[in-house]
Design an enzyme around this catalytic site. Structure first.
Site, PDB file in Angstrom:
ATOM      1  N   HIS A  40      25.459  43.615  12.373  1.00 53.66           N
ATOM      2  CA  HIS A  40      25.356  43.077  13.744  1.00 53.66           C
ATOM      3  C   HIS A  40      26.255  43.873  14.697  1.00 53.66           C
ATOM      4  O   HIS A  40      25.865  44.167  15.830  1.00 53.66           O
ATOM      5  CB  HIS A  40      25.824  41.615  13.789  1.00 53.66           C
ATOM      6  CG  HIS A  40      24.952  40.654  13.052  1.00 53.66           C
ATOM      7  ND1 HIS A  40      25.374  39.993  11.921  1.00 53.66           N
ATOM      8  CD2 HIS A  40      23.695  40.231  13.285  1.00 53.66           C
ATOM      9  CE1 HIS A  40      24.407  39.198  11.495  1.00 53.66           C
ATOM     10  NE2 HIS A  40      23.381  39.315  12.304  1.00 53.66           N
ATOM     11  N   ASP A 154      15.127  43.875   9.466  1.00 47.71           N
ATOM     12  CA  ASP A 154      13.991  42.959   9.615  1.00 47.71           C
ATOM     13  C   ASP A 154      12.868  43.758  10.293  1.00 47.71           C
ATOM     14  O   ASP A 154      12.587  43.577  11.476  1.00 47.71           O
ATOM     15  CB  ASP A 154      14.408  41.745  10.447  1.00 47.71           C
ATOM     16  CG  ASP A 154      15.477  40.939   9.743  1.00 47.71           C
ATOM     17  OD1 ASP A 154      15.159  40.308   8.728  1.00 47.71           O
ATOM     18  OD2 ASP A 154      16.632  40.958  10.191  1.00 47.71           O
TER      19      ASP A 154
HETATM   20  O1  PAF Z   1      17.167  38.438  13.331  1.00 54.19           O
HETATM   21  C1  PAF Z   1      17.671  37.355  13.698  1.00 54.19           C
HETATM   22  O2  PAF Z   1      18.862  37.101  13.544  1.00 54.19           O
HETATM   23  C2  PAF Z   1      16.787  36.319  14.330  1.00 54.19           C
HETATM   24  O3  PAF Z   1      15.506  36.303  13.766  1.00 54.19           O
HETATM   25  C3  PAF Z   1      16.702  36.445  15.864  1.00 54.19           C
HETATM   26  C4  PAF Z   1      16.050  37.755  16.265  1.00 54.19           C
HETATM   27  C5  PAF Z   1      18.100  36.358  16.466  1.00 54.19           C
HETATM   28  C6  PAF Z   1      15.864  35.300  16.439  1.00 54.19           C
HETATM   29  O4  PAF Z   1      16.408  34.067  16.150  1.00 54.19           O
END
Ligand code: PAF
Length: 280
Positions: A40, A154
């Site tokens: 992140h 993802d």
């Molecule tokens: O990837 C994620 O953490 C979630 O799917 C997101 C994009 C924040 C949507 O809730």
């Protein structure tokens, strides 16, 4: 180390963004569900590179979890998340309560098709991308950022969001950022904390298998044979495989001649579902 501004309402978010826009400052958004890890934080670094103003959203979105999934036990580490974001200089954290995002009577959903219906995650989580597309569209409309950054880990989610943003004429440019891995190759994920020590020791085989299959494909092995060998290796190591698939990297549909390809996997190890993907 300045604390990011913590915002919990759409009105304050819009006022903050309007102030920045009045000074002609570009804005980058990083949507997350919190439990932040180095993956992140790499998205936030990218956001800071893209725009002078960065907003990180933290919202564990219930509509993307099926009733049988782990919404209740999804890790929530808000204080540590804020400290990590302060350390890297995020300007604001938007952390709305449930009722701000889904007020009583909320009755609208975005139901994406295209890359959202390619028999990958959607085959195992049939309503997942309805929730993702709906919440991401809401976040993009609330903040109206210039760019939004999503992780390639993802990969299907990224393809779905790109498609939704294009189809709905959202003003935001969607940027995909490379997966961040542990030293042994395991893709970073907030759910990795649920792996037992024994599971953690074999989890890197997911990435290792992707690399082995990709190497076989590059070496000329037939795709069916290369995928079968990968599946057998994961099964023999104790994984319950959901899919190991070679797809067109853009549409996630069947591979097209001379188009970039992506190798994607989802496999369960005990109670944890691991997903990963690499370019081929
Ligand atoms: O990837 C994620 O953490 C979630 O799917 C997101 C994009 C924040 C949507 O809730």
């Amino acid at each position: 180390m300045a604390q990011p501004l913590i915002i919990d309402s759409i009105a304050t978010l819009r006022a903050t963004v309007a102030g920045w826009r009045a000074r002609a400052e570009r804005i980058a958004l990083v949507p997350t569900m919190g439990a932040l890890h180095a993956g992140h934080l790499s998205l936030v670094h990218r956001a800071r590179h893209e725009a002078p103003r960065s907003i990180v959203t933290i919202f564990v979105n219930p509509t993307q979890f099926a009733p049988s999934e782990d919404f209740g036990k999804y890790p929530r580490t808000f204080e540590a998340d804020i400290a990590a974001l302060a350390a890297i200089g995020a300007d604001a954290v938007y952390a709305p309560q449930l009722a701000e995002m889904y007020p009583p009577g909320f009755a609208t959903a975005i139901v994406p098709e295209g890359p959202a219906r390619t028999g990958l995650e959607d085959a195992f989580r049939p309503t997942h991308f309805h929730g993702v597309a709906t919440v991401v569209t809401k976040l993009l409309l609330q903040a109206l950022p210039d760019v939004a950054i999503f992780g390639e880990k993802d990969f299907q989610q990224l393809a779905v969001i790109r498609h939704v943003a294009r189809d709905l004429d959202l003003r935001t440019t969607i940027i995909g950022a490379a997966t961040v891995r542990e030293a042994d190759g395991l893709a970073m994920s907030s759910r990795n904390v649920f792996l037992t020590p024994a599971e953690r020791s074999i989890a890197p085989l997911v990435h290792d298998t992707l690399q082995a299959v990709a190497a076989a494909l590059r070496g000329g092995t037939d795709a069916t044979d290369a995928l079968a060998a990968g599946e057998a290796r994961l099964a023999a190591s104790g994984f319950a495989l959901d899919y190991l698939a070679l797809r067109d990297a853009g549409t996630l549909g069947p591979l097209q001649p001379a188009q970039p390809a992506r190798l994607l996997v989802a496999a369960r190890l005990g109670s944890v579902r691991l997903i990963d993907n690499i370019a081929v």
